[in-house]
Each structure stands twice: as C-alpha cells, then as structure tokens.
Design a protein around this motif. Structure first.
Motif, PDB file in Angstrom:
ATOM      1  N   ARG A 140       1.655  12.199  -9.544  1.00 62.70           N
ATOM      2  CA  ARG A 140       0.921  13.530  -9.191  1.00 62.70           C
ATOM      3  C   ARG A 140       1.929  14.501  -9.352  1.00 62.70           C
ATOM      4  NH1 ARG A 140      -2.299  13.497  -3.945  1.00 62.70           N
ATOM      5  NH2 ARG A 140      -2.830  15.671  -4.976  1.00 62.70           N
ATOM      6  N   LYS A 141       3.139  14.314  -8.794  1.00 60.94           N
ATOM      7  CA  LYS A 141       4.209  15.301  -8.695  1.00 60.94           C
ATOM      8  C   LYS A 141       4.665  15.900  -9.939  1.00 60.94           C
ATOM      9  CE  LYS A 141       8.870  15.895  -6.781  1.00 60.94           C
ATOM     10  NZ  LYS A 141      10.033  14.986  -6.142  1.00 60.94           N
ATOM     11  N   MET A 142       4.778  14.446 -10.938  1.00 58.67           N
ATOM     12  CA  MET A 142       5.197  14.879 -12.203  1.00 58.67           C
ATOM     13  C   MET A 142       4.400  15.691 -13.113  1.00 58.67           C
ATOM     14  SD  MET A 142       8.196  13.905 -12.466  1.00 58.67           S
ATOM     15  CE  MET A 142       8.623  14.342 -13.888  1.00 58.67           C
ATOM     16  N   LYS A 143       3.037  15.548 -12.902  1.00 54.66           N
ATOM     17  CA  LYS A 143       1.868  16.285 -13.504  1.00 54.66           C
ATOM     18  C   LYS A 143       1.921  17.553 -13.143  1.00 54.66           C
ATOM     19  CE  LYS A 143      -1.158  12.187 -14.199  1.00 54.66           C
ATOM     20  NZ  LYS A 143      -2.605  11.679 -14.163  1.00 54.66           N
ATOM     21  N   LEU A 144       2.135  17.650 -11.910  1.00 53.33           N
ATOM     22  CA  LEU A 144       2.182  19.204 -11.222  1.00 53.33           C
ATOM     23  C   LEU A 144       3.431  19.884 -12.144  1.00 53.33           C
ATOM     24  CD1 LEU A 144       1.281  18.754  -7.857  1.00 53.33           C
ATOM     25  CD2 LEU A 144      -0.116  19.846  -9.157  1.00 53.33           C
ATOM     26  N   PHE A 145       4.742  19.397 -11.982  1.00 61.76           N
ATOM     27  CA  PHE A 145       5.891  19.917 -12.678  1.00 61.76           C
ATOM     28  C   PHE A 145       5.484  20.159 -14.266  1.00 61.76           C
ATOM     29  CE2 PHE A 145       8.580  18.195  -9.136  1.00 61.76           C
ATOM     30  CZ  PHE A 145       9.093  19.543  -8.858  1.00 61.76           C
ATOM     31  N   THR A 146       4.884  19.318 -14.999  1.00 59.17           N
ATOM     32  CA  THR A 146       4.532  19.345 -16.215  1.00 59.17           C
ATOM     33  C   THR A 146       3.403  20.741 -16.583  1.00 59.17           C
ATOM     34  OG1 THR A 146       4.498  17.114 -16.590  1.00 59.17           O
ATOM     35  CG2 THR A 146       3.272  18.377 -18.287  1.00 59.17           C
ATOM     36  N   LEU A 147       2.658  20.699 -15.492  1.00 62.09           N
ATOM     37  CA  LEU A 147       1.728  21.904 -15.576  1.00 62.09           C
ATOM     38  C   LEU A 147       2.362  23.206 -15.411  1.00 62.09           C
ATOM     39  CD1 LEU A 147      -1.158  22.870 -15.804  1.00 62.09           C
ATOM     40  CD2 LEU A 147      -1.541  22.382 -13.336  1.00 62.09           C
ATOM     41  N   ILE A 148       3.166  23.198 -14.325  1.00 62.98           N
ATOM     42  CA  ILE A 148       3.894  24.380 -14.057  1.00 62.98           C
ATOM     43  C   ILE A 148       4.898  24.818 -15.294  1.00 62.98           C
ATOM     44  CG2 ILE A 148       5.814  25.280 -12.801  1.00 62.98           C
ATOM     45  CD1 ILE A 148       4.864  23.549 -10.245  1.00 62.98           C
ATOM     46  N   SER A 149       5.470  23.720 -15.776  1.00 67.68           N
ATOM     47  CA  SER A 149       6.149  24.121 -16.995  1.00 67.68           C
ATOM     48  C   SER A 149       5.644  24.670 -18.336  1.00 67.68           C
ATOM     49  CB  SER A 149       6.927  22.607 -17.593  1.00 67.68           C
ATOM     50  OG  SER A 149       7.805  22.941 -18.739  1.00 67.68           O
ATOM     51  N   LYS A 150       4.304  23.949 -18.474  1.00 64.28           N
ATOM     52  CA  LYS A 150       3.385  24.700 -19.494  1.00 64.28           C
ATOM     53  C   LYS A 150       2.912  26.222 -19.055  1.00 64.28           C
ATOM     54  CE  LYS A 150       1.766  20.257 -21.190  1.00 64.28           C
ATOM     55  NZ  LYS A 150       0.350  19.363 -21.273  1.00 64.28           N
TER      56      LYS A 150
ATOM     57  N   LYS B 153       0.754  -1.166  -0.017  1.00 65.88           N
ATOM     58  CA  LYS B 153       0.055  -0.098  -0.129  1.00 65.88           C
ATOM     59  C   LYS B 153       0.934   1.110  -0.152  1.00 65.88           C
ATOM     60  CE  LYS B 153      -4.115  -1.938   2.396  1.00 65.88           C
ATOM     61  NZ  LYS B 153      -4.875  -1.866   3.636  1.00 65.88           N
ATOM     62  N   ILE B 154       1.953   1.231   0.795  1.00 65.20           N
ATOM     63  CA  ILE B 154       2.863   2.482   0.809  1.00 65.20           C
ATOM     64  C   ILE B 154       3.546   2.698  -0.708  1.00 65.20           C
ATOM     65  CG2 ILE B 154       5.058   3.209   1.719  1.00 65.20           C
ATOM     66  CD1 ILE B 154       3.936   1.964   4.555  1.00 65.20           C
ATOM     67  N   GLU B 155       4.101   1.557  -1.151  1.00 65.03           N
ATOM     68  CA  GLU B 155       4.685   1.625  -2.155  1.00 65.03           C
ATOM     69  C   GLU B 155       3.798   2.197  -3.332  1.00 65.03           C
ATOM     70  OE1 GLU B 155       6.114  -2.226  -3.047  1.00 65.03           O
ATOM     71  OE2 GLU B 155       8.313  -1.718  -2.106  1.00 65.03           O
ATOM     72  N   LYS B 156       2.275   1.745  -3.509  1.00 59.63           N
ATOM     73  CA  LYS B 156       1.484   2.220  -4.385  1.00 59.63           C
ATOM     74  C   LYS B 156       1.285   3.816  -4.063  1.00 59.63           C
ATOM     75  CE  LYS B 156      -3.246   1.843  -6.073  1.00 59.63           C
ATOM     76  NZ  LYS B 156      -3.340   3.181  -6.444  1.00 59.63           N
ATOM     77  N   ALA B 157       0.967   3.959  -2.653  1.00 63.91           N
ATOM     78  CA  ALA B 157       0.973   5.567  -2.622  1.00 63.91           C
ATOM     79  C   ALA B 157       2.149   6.473  -2.954  1.00 63.91           C
ATOM     80  CB  ALA B 157       0.731   5.517  -1.046  1.00 63.91           C
ATOM     81  N   GLU B 158       3.412   5.783  -2.701  1.00 60.31           N
ATOM     82  CA  GLU B 158       4.369   6.565  -3.480  1.00 60.31           C
ATOM     83  C   GLU B 158       4.578   6.773  -4.948  1.00 60.31           C
ATOM     84  OE1 GLU B 158       7.597   3.929  -1.769  1.00 60.31           O
ATOM     85  OE2 GLU B 158       7.877   5.420  -0.045  1.00 60.31           O
ATOM     86  N   ARG B 159       3.808   5.683  -5.481  1.00 64.50           N
ATOM     87  CA  ARG B 159       3.973   5.806  -6.945  1.00 64.50           C
ATOM     88  C   ARG B 159       2.986   6.765  -7.342  1.00 64.50           C
ATOM     89  NH1 ARG B 159       4.219   0.345  -6.569  1.00 64.50           N
ATOM     90  NH2 ARG B 159       2.009  -0.292  -6.831  1.00 64.50           N
ATOM     91  N   ASP B 160       1.846   6.627  -6.848  1.00 62.06           N
ATOM     92  CA  ASP B 160       0.584   7.853  -7.002  1.00 62.06           C
ATOM     93  C   ASP B 160       1.189   9.299  -7.063  1.00 62.06           C
ATOM     94  OD1 ASP B 160      -0.791   5.617  -7.585  1.00 62.06           O
ATOM     95  OD2 ASP B 160      -2.038   5.649  -5.760  1.00 62.06           O
TER      96      ASP B 160
END
Length: 123
Positions: free
Chosen positions: A103-113, A92-99
């Motif tokens: 989310r972090k990468m999506k936020l960085f992508t949004l910031i970049s855009k 469960k912890i590993e899944k939460a880390e992946r999630d």
C-alpha cells in the motif's frame, strides 16, 4: 485482598474481572459470599493481558489455562499449542507488514504521478 484492591492493583474494571472469572481465567478463593484475590490472580491477570495483546482469543486463553491447571506449565500439549499459536500470530503480522508495504509503494507511485501531472500543468 478483595475486588476493590485487586482492581486498583491491576488497573482494570470490575466488569473485566468478572468476565475473566466467567471463563475461569481468574479464580479467587471463595470465603462465604466474598471473593479473595491473591498474588497468583494478579499474575494470571497480567498473563491474560499479554496473551490478548498477542492476538489470542479468550477461548484460546481459556484452553491454555485449562491445560496449565490440569497438566502444568511443562505440558507438551500446552507448549506446542502455545508455540503454534504464536507462530500463527507472527505469520499474520508478517502478512500485514507486506500488505502495508505494498500500500505504501502504491501511494508513493500515486504521489509521483500526481507530481508529474503538476509539472506538465505548470509548463
């Protein structure tokens, strides 16, 4: 020791102790209509807290305590069940880390855009 001293030692509330007693996790010695708590009860309290912190439910903890009391700590059933539950918690912890990483990468992508849009607007 009586409940007031026990509560002070473990830094919790009377309601929490009574709740654990209701599930037979804390089992003080009964002398008349008084309960006497021992070092074993303090030890059990901290084990309960650790298990809760690992994500085990009160029912799962109750099952572990039941097996411990009836078969002892070295029971294969107790050991395997606890090990399985801990592995499930790790999953469960590993899944939460992946999630969170996604989310972090999506936020960085949004910031970049947004930064690209801001550059175009400033030109």
């Amino acid at each position: 020791m009586q409940i007031a001293e026990f509560i002070e030692k473990v830094q919790t509330s009377k309601d929490t102790i009574r709740y654990y007693e209701e599930f037979n996790l804390i089992d003080p010695i009964k002398k008349g209509n008084k309960r006497v708590y021992t070092e074993k009860d303090i030890y059990d309290f901290y084990i309960i807290r650790e298990m809760e912190a690992l994500g085990l439910t009160i029912k799962e903890i109750q099952t572990i305590f039941h097996i411990k009391r009836s078969m002892g700590f070295h029971s294969p059933t107790l050991l395997q069940g606890t090990k399985d539950r801990l592995y499930a918690s790790i999953m469960k912890i590993e899944k939460a880390e992946r999630d969170l990483s996604t989310r972090k990468m999506k936020l960085f992508t949004l910031i970049s855009k947004l930064e690209e849009i801001a550059k175009v607007d400033n030109q």
